[in-house]
Motif scaffolding. Structure first.
Motif, PDB file in Angstrom:
ATOM      1  N   ALA A  38       0.799  -1.195   0.101  1.00 56.44           N
ATOM      2  CA  ALA A  38      -0.328   0.209   0.156  1.00 56.44           C
ATOM      3  C   ALA A  38       0.990   1.437  -0.119  1.00 56.44           C
ATOM      4  N   TYR A  39       1.908   1.104   0.301  1.00 56.26           N
ATOM      5  CA  TYR A  39       2.986   2.255   0.540  1.00 56.26           C
ATOM      6  C   TYR A  39       4.198   2.368  -0.446  1.00 56.26           C
ATOM      7  N   LEU A  40       4.511   0.876  -0.644  1.00 50.75           N
ATOM      8  CA  LEU A  40       5.518   0.804  -1.437  1.00 50.75           C
ATOM      9  C   LEU A  40       5.596  -0.111  -2.599  1.00 50.75           C
ATOM     10  N   PRO A  41       4.776   0.316  -3.770  1.00 49.21           N
ATOM     11  CA  PRO A  41       4.592  -0.997  -4.897  1.00 49.21           C
ATOM     12  C   PRO A  41       5.772  -1.311  -5.542  1.00 49.21           C
ATOM     13  N   PRO A  42       5.785  -2.400  -6.275  1.00 48.90           N
ATOM     14  CA  PRO A  42       7.078  -2.622  -6.670  1.00 48.90           C
ATOM     15  C   PRO A  42       7.616  -1.847  -8.012  1.00 48.90           C
ATOM     16  N   ARG A  43       8.701  -1.761  -8.190  1.00 51.67           N
ATOM     17  CA  ARG A  43       9.331  -0.906  -9.116  1.00 51.67           C
ATOM     18  C   ARG A  43       9.714  -1.672 -10.411  1.00 51.67           C
ATOM     19  N   ASP A  44       9.804  -1.217 -11.616  1.00 52.30           N
ATOM     20  CA  ASP A  44       9.937  -1.874 -12.873  1.00 52.30           C
ATOM     21  C   ASP A  44      11.437  -2.611 -12.680  1.00 52.30           C
ATOM     22  N   ASP A  45      12.209  -1.719 -12.147  1.00 58.82           N
ATOM     23  CA  ASP A  45      13.803  -2.288 -12.139  1.00 58.82           C
ATOM     24  C   ASP A  45      14.045  -2.761 -10.515  1.00 58.82           C
ATOM     25  N   ASP A  46      12.909  -3.256  -9.908  1.00 57.95           N
ATOM     26  CA  ASP A  46      13.226  -4.020  -8.744  1.00 57.95           C
ATOM     27  C   ASP A  46      14.061  -5.284  -8.465  1.00 57.95           C
ATOM     28  N   ALA A  47      14.919  -5.489  -7.610  1.00 53.88           N
ATOM     29  CA  ALA A  47      15.647  -6.545  -7.494  1.00 53.88           C
ATOM     30  C   ALA A  47      15.572  -7.073  -6.313  1.00 53.88           C
ATOM     31  N   ASN A  48      15.856  -8.443  -5.894  1.00 60.34           N
ATOM     32  CA  ASN A  48      15.586  -9.096  -4.613  1.00 60.34           C
ATOM     33  C   ASN A  48      17.213  -9.036  -4.064  1.00 60.34           C
ATOM     34  N   GLU A  49      17.135  -7.821  -3.054  1.00 58.57           N
ATOM     35  CA  GLU A  49      18.176  -7.731  -2.509  1.00 58.57           C
ATOM     36  C   GLU A  49      18.802  -8.421  -1.342  1.00 58.57           C
TER      37      GLU A  49
END
Length: 222
Positions: A202-213
């Motif tokens: 609800a506050y931090l939707p996924p990003r297009d360049d999101d990576a599993n850190e």
């Protein structure tokens, strides 16, 4: 309450699924027992403080030494014997805390504020050691359970505190503790991870360049 290989997989899958809905990073930590270094520190402090407090309320090592060695002992002998009694008292306190501290009785005898402080300090240490302070957007969340003290904590990095209100994490803590009470810590972690993902989405939707850190697996420590 050992985690089986199936438990580890269940938790990892729950974390992975939760993170698909958010750019946040979730890490689970299970502390199975007392940290022997921390317990030794507490035992050492008790060994220093308890006999000293006993002196203030009337404990007389010299009198104990005199009784043990006979009333005919001289003053010098009583003094040295008193020192020996004092050292023995310290050793007994240290041994008692080490033996009892790792049992359920030790948890019951430990004041709640102290247990809370110990668990919080351990959670903060894991938050830093496992890299939750080094995510790209400061969006790391730690789900921490300490079995020895029957306590749980949720710690979130600054990028999340700036978005999600802190009170929403009380529900996640409740899910973790419910798993501990039922003897199923894995289920508690899985449900807590799922709920965390819902909150973060609800506050931090996924990003297009999101990576599993961060690793999705649960980290088990003492």
């Amino acid at each position: 309450m050992k985690l089986s290989s199936e438990d580890h997989l269940r938790i990892a899958n729950a974390v992975a699924a939760a993170e698909r809905a958010t750019s946040g990073e979730i890490r689970c930590v299970l502390a199975e027992g007392h940290d022997p270094v921390r317990l030794g520190f507490i035992a050492g402090c008790a060994a220093l403080i308890a006999p000293a407090l006993a002196l203030l309320i009337g404990f007389q090592p010299e009198a104990v030494a005199a009784r043990l060695s006979g009333w005919e002992a001289g003053h010098a002998g009583a003094s040295s014997g008193g020192l020996a009694v004092y050292i023995a008292a310290q050793a007994l306190v240290f041994a008692a805390v080490m033996l009892v501290g790792g049992t359920p009785l030790g948890r019951l005898l430990t004041p709640s504020p102290l247990r809370k402080a110990l668990v919080h300090r351990a959670a903060v240490a894991q938050f830093e050691a496992l890299g939750l302070t080094r995510t790209r957007d400061a969006t790391g969340v730690l789900l921490y359970v300490n079995l020895a003290h029957h306590r749980a904590e949720v710690l979130a990095d600054s990028g999340i505190y700036a978005q999600a209100p802190t009170q929403v994490w009380d529900e996640v803590v409740g899910l973790l503790l419910d798993g501990v009470r039922r003897g199923d810590a894995a289920d508690g972690f899985a449900r807590a991870a799922t709920r965390t993902g819902e909150i973060l989405s609800a506050y931090l939707p996924p990003r297009d360049d999101d990576a599993n850190e961060l690793s999705d697996s649960v980290f088990v420590t003492r």
